[in-house]
Write a protein that holds these residues in place. Sequence first.
Motif, PDB file in Angstrom:
ATOM      1  N   GLN A  35     -65.802  43.497   0.126  1.00 13.77           N
ATOM      2  CA  GLN A  35     -64.919  44.053  -0.897  1.00 13.77           C
ATOM      3  C   GLN A  35     -65.427  43.643  -2.275  1.00 13.77           C
ATOM      4  OE1 GLN A  35     -60.825  42.820   0.026  1.00 13.77           O
ATOM      5  NE2 GLN A  35     -60.364  44.964   0.362  1.00 13.77           N
ATOM      6  N   VAL A  36     -65.389  44.584  -3.187  1.00 17.10           N
ATOM      7  CA  VAL A  36     -65.689  44.308  -4.597  1.00 17.10           C
ATOM      8  C   VAL A  36     -64.371  44.317  -5.353  1.00 17.10           C
ATOM      9  CG1 VAL A  36     -66.974  45.033  -6.640  1.00 17.10           C
ATOM     10  CG2 VAL A  36     -67.952  45.392  -4.368  1.00 17.10           C
TER      11      VAL A  36
ATOM     12  N   ALA B  51     -64.680  49.035  -1.242  1.00 15.15           N
ATOM     13  CA  ALA B  51     -64.846  48.281   0.004  1.00 15.15           C
ATOM     14  C   ALA B  51     -65.927  48.931   0.850  1.00 15.15           C
ATOM     15  CB  ALA B  51     -63.529  48.214   0.772  1.00 15.15           C
ATOM     16  N   LEU B  52     -66.531  48.116   1.700  1.00 13.44           N
ATOM     17  CA  LEU B  52     -67.619  48.562   2.572  1.00 13.44           C
ATOM     18  C   LEU B  52     -67.452  47.887   3.929  1.00 13.44           C
ATOM     19  CD1 LEU B  52     -70.494  49.800   3.114  1.00 13.44           C
ATOM     20  CD2 LEU B  52     -71.429  47.694   2.166  1.00 13.44           C
ATOM     21  N   SER B  53     -67.562  48.677   5.005  1.00 13.33           N
ATOM     22  CA  SER B  53     -67.528  48.146   6.364  1.00 13.33           C
ATOM     23  C   SER B  53     -68.830  48.529   7.050  1.00 13.33           C
ATOM     24  CB  SER B  53     -66.323  48.714   7.140  1.00 13.33           C
ATOM     25  OG  SER B  53     -66.303  48.207   8.453  1.00 13.33           O
ATOM     26  N   LEU B  54     -69.587  47.520   7.467  1.00 11.25           N
ATOM     27  CA  LEU B  54     -70.897  47.746   8.091  1.00 11.25           C
ATOM     28  C   LEU B  54     -70.860  47.244   9.523  1.00 11.25           C
ATOM     29  CD1 LEU B  54     -73.878  48.542   7.930  1.00 11.25           C
ATOM     30  CD2 LEU B  54     -74.382  46.274   7.025  1.00 11.25           C
TER      31      LEU B  54
ATOM     32  N   LEU C  31     -69.138  52.828  -1.768  1.00 12.69           N
ATOM     33  CA  LEU C  31     -67.948  51.986  -1.716  1.00 12.69           C
ATOM     34  C   LEU C  31     -66.718  52.866  -1.558  1.00 12.69           C
ATOM     35  CD1 LEU C  31     -68.721  49.389  -4.542  1.00 12.69           C
ATOM     36  CD2 LEU C  31     -68.756  48.995  -2.087  1.00 12.69           C
ATOM     37  N   ALA C  32     -65.904  52.574  -0.582  1.00 18.67           N
ATOM     38  CA  ALA C  32     -64.691  53.352  -0.323  1.00 18.67           C
ATOM     39  C   ALA C  32     -63.513  52.728  -1.059  1.00 18.67           C
ATOM     40  CB  ALA C  32     -64.401  53.405   1.173  1.00 18.67           C
TER      41      ALA C  32
END
Length: 1021
Positions: free
Chosen positions: A821-822, A832-835, A854-855
């Motif tokens: 999360q930024v 946010a980013l999910s990898l 980024l979502a």
Amino acid sequence: MERRGAAAAAALGALGRRLLWALPAYAAGLLGLGAGAVLLALALYAGWRRRRRARERGLRLAARLQRDEEAAVRAAAAAGLGAARGELPAWVTFPDVERAEWLNKVLAQAWPFFGRYMEKVLLEKVAPAVRASNSHLQTFAFTRVDLGEKPLRVLGVRSHPGTHQQQILLDLNISYVGDVQIDVEVKKFFCKAGVKGMQLHGMLRIILEPLLGDVPIVGALTMFFIRRPTLDINWTGMTNLLDIPGLSSVSDTMIMDAIASYLVLPNRLLVPLVPDLPEAAQLRYPLPRGVVRVHLRAARDLQSKDRFMRGLVEGKSDPYAVLRVGTQVVTSRVIDDNLNPVWDEVYEFIVHEVPGQEIEVELFDKDPDQDDLLGRMKLDLGEVLKARVLEEWFQLQDGGRGRLHLRLEWLTLMSDASKLDEVLQRNRSIAAKPDPPSAAILVVYLDRAEELPLKKSGKEPNPMVQVSVQDVTRESKVVYNSASPVWEDAFRFFLHDPAHQDVDIQVKDDPRQSSLGSVSVQLARLLQAPGLALRQPFPLERAGPRSRLHLTLLLRVLFLDAPEGGGPPPAPPGQLELQPGAAAGPSADRPSKASPDPQFGTEHVLRIHLLEAEDLVAKDTFLKGMVRGKSDPYAKVRVAGRTFRSRVVKEELSPRWNEVYEVVVDSVPGQDVEFDLFDKDIDKDDFLGRCKVPLRRVLSSRFVDEWLPLEEVKSGRLHVRLESLAPSPSAALLEQVLHANSLARPARGEELSAALLSVFVDRAADLPVRKGSKPPAAFASLAVRDVSVKTKTCTPSSEPVWAEGFSFLIKRPHVESLELQVKDEGGQPLGALSLPLPQLLASEALALDGWFPLAGGGPGGQLLLRAQLGVLVSQHSGVAAGGGGDPEPQDAEPRREEESGGGGQLRQRLAPADRKLRPVSKDLPDPYVSLVLLPDRSRASKRKTGVQRKTLNPDFNERFEWDVSPEEAARRKLEAHVKSPAAFMSREKEALGKLHLDLAQVDLSEGGAHWYELRDERSSP
């Protein structure tokens, strides 16, 4: 004279009341209690009286509303009240809900006759059942049963089309505000209790099914509450104590649980209207309509509930979520100090009725005393059925600006196994926690048993049934005094891989829990059965020769029939696309790849095996040092800024820990692995010695196994094993590593790490900027499971540069994910980013490097990072670090394994066992295994597993080692005894079997996995 007499009587009455108030103080003094006890009693009385008056006031108001409902509604509507709070009847708010006043007139006329029927049921059926249930309740009786003059009312009726033409659905919004009075008495204990007044409000569904072509047209009525109704009871007699604050909520909850066990989904009340209805069992326990999978993503803009200095300083909240579908309730983990929490947890709920059932989510702030509500939301699951996949941010009620991000998937129940492989393949790509996603559900219909064995006294048993799938166990009701009980119950289980799971069923005699028989069914049989169903009587093992259990097993595959294509929501969870062309965006000189420093990705993982110690100093003394005892030792391990603490071993000078710790280390010189030993005491722990190993030595040799002498004490030494693991970018080794880790996992330790994830966060671009505001001062937070880190906070900029690297230990790369999360310095999310880590496993060199979208932030927000995965291969695990290809196929059965490791050590591992031990008594044993390396029978040569309770299929999962050379091991024999601890009033341990293994006949250089038959303890070696 009459006036004087009345005045004197009034004065005496007033004096008596004042003396009565002084009675508690007098009683406290008589009993030797202090002033605190008196104050506590007065506080409980005040709380009871306040709650009592509130309940009586609520009953009066509700009764007044029911007497003149229409006038009350008109007054509330004219004043603009009630609608906002949902206090108006359903027929006012919803046009498709009918008032049905005619039905209330019918109920009012029939109510006295219903009261007579309930009185007959309570006196003739309930009271004898209560008296038979316990010897102390043999004098139980109902002294008064009066349902009063105020009948049940129906505030609204809604009709739904059924799922087929032979079904009619009716939803009745019922309200009961009654003057019911029921008194009970237990004469043996001079105990009287009862109920005087009750409120019950809820939505009752009535299903008319099946519709017939003959009178009475309807074959049966099925009734149940879709959701838990609300209940308020006014107690009398001894049960007045239940109105005390603290007990009130507990008692109401227990009663609601009892009602839910009969009348709240999935429980139903079936009233057949025709005799011998063939569909009765199917109507009582129908198959679920489907399963909804809920991805609890995140929340944002939650309210701050934590305040300090009497509200002058506002903190944050510690949010967690409670998800509810009917009686199914789950609770998420708590995210500390965060108004924008990210959970990324997956839960599954069985859905029985659509439309009607809802998913309810409530967010709370975790507090030491009472948790604060942060908001709630509801959604009819019929919407999920229509959309199949529904993902959006839901506005929270009573939560201010708070929103909740959910993804809901409707899983269809399929009666054939053609889609099972596709479902399993998709489930592997879902990074689900806390449990992996389910591939199927199992429904067990428990009908009856016949000819169960009698008790030793010849009396009939009180049988009940336990149904288990893996670690989930359900229990049936108890049928008293019957060798051929009828349960007519149903149980439902989620299955992760039905081809490799079993269902275990045990029939037990309550309350002693002695076994009456058992049966185990491999679910792979259902995959081959027509319609994925088995309907037959199953013979019971360890029971009578004609003992049978009548069951029906139904398996249904959970298939997501999602529409193809579409926009990002809905989309398969866990899928993330790299954007290589993002570098050609607004800035032409923006780098396309991350630029980590040369030291990035060069870390090692240090695996520390804390094995045992011996000859420690005895610190516990008695009688002022005249009697010397032992010590309660534990160890602290310090390395690379991390500290680990072992468990305490009670009263032992040669403790064995067998614990493993893991930490990420680098090659910076001057670091040591330090061990400190202490004796656990009540006040201050005593020092037992210390030792250390230079970290550079471990990194250079990659393996150190030594007895280290303890410094600063008279005696003692510590046995440790240190291993340096270098990450290898080879996905082909992962399955072998996971298998080796499962064998090497210590009995009391966590799962060993299989990989190391290294992440370099370079920079972000195009972060959102609010109108009229400055660019954000941003930082990034990264999390894997429960481990989280964050970068520095940059100066205000929409394109911050961090250039920081982090490492995470990964236990299961197939199912874990990196969450990033930024945020700005105030905690507001910027993206946010999910990898999912399976994407890294499918990438070349197990690495991804580039720009990621980024979502949840601005439309063009991006992040530049490099993520690489390295598999951790132990040189003593038997996995070839440089090898490739597929791992050798492993036997699907759990096994006992022997192997020879480096350094001339013999290792013995007891893996999970599933071949049943032979019982020597009627009760299930508590097995454990003792091992000794012959011919040495000294204490140093003996090992013993933990005790497994009440099972013939013990799962030990423990590892033992003997420090001997391969040449000496060939001259030794391994002796193993399987035993059960001594029973009460017996000195002899119960022997279950033994094994003598000549190690000269075992190839210790390669290791081997074999089953060995246990021989009778009395037989010769």
